[in-house]
Design a protein around this motif. Sequence first.
Motif, PDB file in Angstrom:
ATOM      1  N   ASP A 185      -0.212   5.118   0.692  1.00 32.72           N
ATOM      2  CA  ASP A 185      -0.553   6.165   1.664  1.00 32.72           C
ATOM      3  C   ASP A 185      -0.576   5.591   3.076  1.00 32.72           C
ATOM      4  O   ASP A 185      -1.346   4.677   3.363  1.00 32.72           O
ATOM      5  N   GLY A 186       0.279   6.105   3.937  1.00 33.99           N
ATOM      6  CA  GLY A 186       0.321   5.640   5.320  1.00 33.99           C
ATOM      7  C   GLY A 186       1.216   4.431   5.531  1.00 33.99           C
ATOM      8  O   GLY A 186       1.392   3.966   6.657  1.00 33.99           O
TER       9      GLY A 186
ATOM     10  N   GLU B  78      -0.039  -2.993   4.896  1.00 36.17           N
ATOM     11  CA  GLU B  78      -1.211  -2.107   4.950  1.00 36.17           C
ATOM     12  C   GLU B  78      -1.341  -1.358   6.273  1.00 36.17           C
ATOM     13  O   GLU B  78      -0.940  -1.866   7.312  1.00 36.17           O
ATOM     14  N   ASP B  79      -1.969  -0.181   6.195  1.00 31.86           N
ATOM     15  CA  ASP B  79      -2.244   0.590   7.421  1.00 31.86           C
ATOM     16  C   ASP B  79      -3.741   0.774   7.653  1.00 31.86           C
ATOM     17  O   ASP B  79      -4.118   1.508   8.563  1.00 31.86           O
TER      18      ASP B  79
ATOM     19  N   ASP C 256       0.883  -1.153   0.000  1.00 33.52           N
ATOM     20  CA  ASP C 256       0.000   0.000   0.000  1.00 33.52           C
ATOM     21  C   ASP C 256       0.934   1.220   0.000  1.00 33.52           C
ATOM     22  O   ASP C 256       2.125   1.095   0.300  1.00 33.52           O
TER      23      ASP C 256
HETATM   24 MG    MG Z   1      -2.937   3.233   3.318  1.00 28.72          MG
END
Ligand code: MG
Length: 220
Positions: free
Chosen positions: A9-10, A168-169, A7
């Motif tokens: 973003d983050g 993942e976040d 992933d």
């Molecule tokens: Mg993310």
Amino acid sequence: MKGALFDLDGVIADTAVFHFKAWRKLIKDNFDRELPDELEEKTKGVSRSDSLKVILDYLKIDLPQAEFNRLAAEKNNVYRGYLQTLTEKDILPGMAKLISDLKEHGVKLALASASQNGPFILEKLGLSEAFDAVADPTKVAKGKPAPDIYLAAADALGFKPEDCVGFEDAIAGVTAINDAHAVSIGIGSKKEVGKADFCFDKTVDINYADVKRAWENFHE
Ligand code: MG
Ligand code: BG6
């Protein structure tokens, strides 16, 4: 462990906050309304249009398609404005080292982000070359939490998802990795990523040896 599916973003970049900041500005400017903190998690990992649906549902606002599209485009312009100053320094702590260690050990890398700004952000972070593939979120039938983007990312590397780890976040993203049958590594609180096969509090806590061990333990 042949492939690592990321992933963005983050996970790689500290951009998750900019997404929600942009949504807040959009809603304030257009409807003079505020968004509560809890909507942030509900829009994390979720595509631009699905995020807008979640937000408008919360606000109980129903719009014609053309207006919906205009708002989605305006949000992206605000968001892209926040990205202008992005540099290598915005790679989250530990992730540049993790990426280079994975590559050194012959693991192939693919991006599995819901964001259509993925290639632009990788470029800004100086990471375009590091990735062997970028799955296109506009080409998959269903966005996260559906597994499609992770299946596409593994496929782009030529591997089965079972031979890959995914990072993942967000709840939606962890569900997507699990349903793709890759090994899920969650980053964040138990509340956010507790369903992952392995969890780390922060990106700085993740290293190649632990990821490899996680993958081996899962397959024992
Ligand atoms: Mg993310
Ligand atoms: C995800 C973000 O990575 O990308 C979501 O977590 C965002 O918040 C989604 O809505 C789509 O991003 P973009 O850049 O295509 O609007």
